[in-house]
Design a protein around this motif. Structure first.
Motif, PDB file in Angstrom:
ATOM      1  N   THR A  25       0.962  -1.209   0.075  1.00 35.45           N
ATOM      2  CA  THR A  25       0.029  -0.176  -0.109  1.00 35.45           C
ATOM      3  C   THR A  25       0.824   1.309   0.195  1.00 35.45           C
ATOM      4  N   THR A  26       0.343   2.581  -0.252  1.00 32.75           N
ATOM      5  CA  THR A  26       1.021   3.576  -0.269  1.00 32.75           C
ATOM      6  C   THR A  26       1.339   4.236   0.922  1.00 32.75           C
ATOM      7  N   PHE A  27       0.465   4.007   1.651  1.00 34.81           N
ATOM      8  CA  PHE A  27       0.880   4.661   2.987  1.00 34.81           C
ATOM      9  C   PHE A  27       0.231   3.806   4.020  1.00 34.81           C
ATOM     10  N   THR A  28       0.616   3.970   5.449  1.00 38.18           N
ATOM     11  CA  THR A  28       0.229   3.107   6.578  1.00 38.18           C
ATOM     12  C   THR A  28      -1.354   2.992   6.775  1.00 38.18           C
ATOM     13  N   ALA A  31      -2.657   0.443   4.773  1.00 39.47           N
ATOM     14  CA  ALA A  31      -2.198  -0.959   5.135  1.00 39.47           C
ATOM     15  C   ALA A  31      -2.971  -1.680   6.128  1.00 39.47           C
ATOM     16  N   ASP A  32      -3.378  -0.658   6.965  1.00 38.38           N
ATOM     17  CA  ASP A  32      -4.084  -1.044   8.275  1.00 38.38           C
ATOM     18  C   ASP A  32      -5.699  -1.589   7.818  1.00 38.38           C
ATOM     19  N   ARG A  45       2.288  -4.826   3.439  1.00 39.93           N
ATOM     20  CA  ARG A  45       3.139  -3.781   3.743  1.00 39.93           C
ATOM     21  C   ARG A  45       2.902  -2.362   3.112  1.00 39.93           C
ATOM     22  N   SER A  46       3.275  -1.623   4.023  1.00 35.32           N
ATOM     23  CA  SER A  46       3.099  -0.228   3.573  1.00 35.32           C
ATOM     24  C   SER A  46       4.410   0.512   2.862  1.00 35.32           C
ATOM     25  N   THR A  48       5.654   3.599   2.333  1.00 35.83           N
ATOM     26  CA  THR A  48       5.928   4.696   3.037  1.00 35.83           C
ATOM     27  C   THR A  48       5.945   3.981   4.799  1.00 35.83           C
ATOM     28  N   ARG A  75      -3.472   1.901  -3.823  1.00 36.45           N
ATOM     29  CA  ARG A  75      -3.226   3.227  -3.449  1.00 36.45           C
ATOM     30  C   ARG A  75      -4.476   4.024  -3.412  1.00 36.45           C
ATOM     31  N   GLU A  81      -1.177  10.738  -3.982  1.00 30.78           N
ATOM     32  CA  GLU A  81       0.237   9.900  -3.974  1.00 30.78           C
ATOM     33  C   GLU A  81       0.855  10.619  -5.689  1.00 30.78           C
ATOM     34  N   SER A 262      -0.857   9.598   8.376  1.00 29.08           N
ATOM     35  CA  SER A 262       0.043   8.313   8.839  1.00 29.08           C
ATOM     36  C   SER A 262      -0.592   7.888  10.023  1.00 29.08           C
TER      37      SER A 262
END
Length: 295
Positions: A25-28, A31-32, A45-46, A48, A75, A81, A262
């Motif tokens: 994923t592009t950010f956390t 990802a969650d 996984r992220s 960033t 994304r 992004e 984030s």
């Protein structure tokens, strides 16, 4: 076929040491959300790291190396992004899905970004459920044998988002109509404000345009002073010095640090999207609600 999703090249799966498909994923925050839908069938996984500023992120060689082994890249879209197209092209394989596709975004008003979509749609628990639907579809395409599991996980997570929506609505109802102006560094709260009847004011529309001009500063100070806003806030991924100066000049206080782009680490207040939202709204109610420090 998913809109905006390229099918993986032959032989691109089994990217992780235990054989599970790898999702980047592009950010956390994404990802969650993805982990909640994936369960234990996929490794997520992220790209960033925690605390990274994602609007103008510059992918590293190790980021590109990781992406070349990914089966799916996730994304946000809506111009968030700006680096993602270049990143995905450089990665050269795998599928990609944009979670905001199919959504009618809110548009930025005023300033240099007027008329462009506000990208922070995940900040609305209602809109986040659209993201979950997109994740379920993308994961089911990637791993058809897990489709039933992804659907069940998605429904469970959407129920939690629905409860979050109800809880945030009840909490923010404590803020009086005259105090419902939310002042932040970035204009990242448009969707939250839209859902719960808040107004917003900010130093810049998106972090990609984060230079604080004297005109912006003076305008925000005048607004805070005129509206007698008791507290102003800033986000964790940017420098809060300018907003601290707004508070000082306008006679307000600094109400705390929001999490938007984030998550925090596990010891912080926002290690998941659900906790991120509760943390932010708790700060809003403390800063603007009936128990806020008077002016």
């Amino acid at each position: 076929m998913l809109t905006g999703c390229r099918q993986p090249l032959a032989g691109s799966s089994a990217s992780t040491s235990d054989g599970r498909p790898l999702v980047l994923t592009t950010f956390t925050v994404l990802a969650d959300m993805a982990r909640n839908v994936a369960g234990d069938r996929l490794q997520v996984r992220s790209i960033t790291r925690l605390g990274a500023e994602i609007h103008g992120y510059e992918p590293s060689p190790s980021d590109l190396e990781a992406a070349q082994g990914a089966d799916l890249i996730v994304r946000n879209g809506l111009g968030l992004e700006r680096w993602a197209d270049r990143f995905i092209q450089a990665a050269g394989n795998g599928a990609e899905v944009t979670l905001s596709d199919g959504m009618r975004p809110l548009l930025i008003e005023g300033d240099a970004y007027a008329g462009k979509p506000n990208p922070h749609a995940w900040m609305s628990p209602q809109r986040a459920q659209h993201y979950v639907n997109r994740l379920v579809l993308a994961f089911s395409t990637l791993d058809p044998a897990g489709a039933a599991s992804f659907r069940a996980n998605g429904e469970t997570y959407k129920r939690r988002l629905g409860q979050l929506d109800a809880d945030l609505r009840a909490a923010l109802a404590r803020v009086a109509p005259a105090q419902r102006l939310l002042v932040s560094c970035e204009g990242a709260f448009s969707y939250l404000a839209h859902d719960y009847g808040l107004e917003e004011a900010y130093l810049w529309p998106v972090n990609a345009e984060s230079q604080v001009t004297p005109r912006r500063m003076a305008r925000l100070i005048e607004t805070v002073r005129r509206r007698r806003v008791p507290a102003v806030f800033c986000e964790s991924t940017v420098n809060a010095d300018a907003q601290l100066e707004v508070a000082r000049a306008a006679g307000a206080r600094f109400g705390g640090t929001f999490y938007v782009d984030s998550l925090s680490d596990t010891s912080g207040p926002a290690p998941t999207l659900l906790k991120l939202q509760r943390h932010n709204v708790d700060l809003i109610v403390k800063g603007l609600g009936p128990d806020a420090v008077g002016r």
